[in-house]
Design a protein around this motif. Structure first.
Motif, PDB file in Angstrom:
ATOM      1  N   UNK A  66     -25.162 -88.219  50.135  1.00 55.56           N
ATOM      2  CA  UNK A  66     -25.035 -87.010  49.361  1.00 55.56           C
ATOM      3  C   UNK A  66     -24.092 -86.024  50.051  1.00 55.56           C
ATOM      4  N   UNK A  67     -24.076 -86.074  51.357  1.00 56.80           N
ATOM      5  CA  UNK A  67     -23.179 -85.172  52.091  1.00 56.80           C
ATOM      6  C   UNK A  67     -21.720 -85.530  51.821  1.00 56.80           C
ATOM      7  N   UNK A  68     -21.400 -86.845  51.814  1.00 54.38           N
ATOM      8  CA  UNK A  68     -20.031 -87.264  51.514  1.00 54.38           C
ATOM      9  C   UNK A  68     -19.623 -86.831  50.110  1.00 54.38           C
ATOM     10  N   UNK A  69     -20.540 -86.949  49.161  1.00 56.73           N
ATOM     11  CA  UNK A  69     -20.233 -86.546  47.789  1.00 56.73           C
ATOM     12  C   UNK A  69     -20.027 -85.039  47.706  1.00 56.73           C
ATOM     13  N   UNK A  70     -20.843 -84.265  48.407  1.00 52.83           N
ATOM     14  CA  UNK A  70     -20.700 -82.807  48.402  1.00 52.83           C
ATOM     15  C   UNK A  70     -19.359 -82.377  49.006  1.00 52.83           C
ATOM     16  N   UNK A  71     -18.845 -83.148  49.960  1.00 50.35           N
ATOM     17  CA  UNK A  71     -17.563 -82.841  50.603  1.00 50.35           C
ATOM     18  C   UNK A  71     -16.383 -83.504  49.890  1.00 50.35           C
ATOM     19  N   UNK A 100     -15.675 -86.605  49.590  1.00 51.67           N
ATOM     20  CA  UNK A 100     -15.142 -87.718  50.380  1.00 51.67           C
ATOM     21  C   UNK A 100     -15.618 -89.072  49.862  1.00 51.67           C
ATOM     22  N   UNK A 101     -16.423 -89.066  48.819  1.00 52.66           N
ATOM     23  CA  UNK A 101     -16.974 -90.314  48.311  1.00 52.66           C
ATOM     24  C   UNK A 101     -16.147 -90.868  47.151  1.00 52.66           C
ATOM     25  N   UNK A 102     -15.914 -90.053  46.138  1.00 54.07           N
ATOM     26  CA  UNK A 102     -15.179 -90.460  44.943  1.00 54.07           C
ATOM     27  C   UNK A 102     -14.213 -89.359  44.527  1.00 54.07           C
TER      28      UNK A 102
END
Length: 90
Positions: free
Chosen positions: A1-6, A8-10
């Protein structure tokens, strides 16, 4: 969830997304899909490349309520009631 919030995921394009009816997803790939339907009923999203029907890549969407769906005609064939053309083996 942290990657998505930043972010950096998609990478998401919600401003002018591509309109398609087929999406190819590579192995271990991900797709974000926005499905918009105007007519009520049950819609199937399925994996066309599966070797068998039950590989787990199928999903059913219900659009609208059951009261929104047009009723089935009285003479509509049901399972086991359809006899095909003459060249079918019975």
């Amino acid at each position: 969830m942290q990657l998505d919030a930043e972010n950096k995921l998609l990478n998401r394009n919600l401003i002018n997304p591509v309109l398609k009816d087929t999406v190819r997803i590579p192995r271990y790939g991900v797709v974000v899909l926005r499905f918009f339907a105007k007519n009520p009923g049950f819609w199937m999203l399925r994996d066309e490349q599966s070797r068998g029907w039950t590989r787990g890549m199928d999903i059913i969407f219900q659009v609208g309520d059951l009261s929104d769906v047009v009723s089935t005609p009285t003479n509509f064939p049901t399972c086991g009631s359809f006899i095909g053309p003459d060249f079918f083996l019975l």
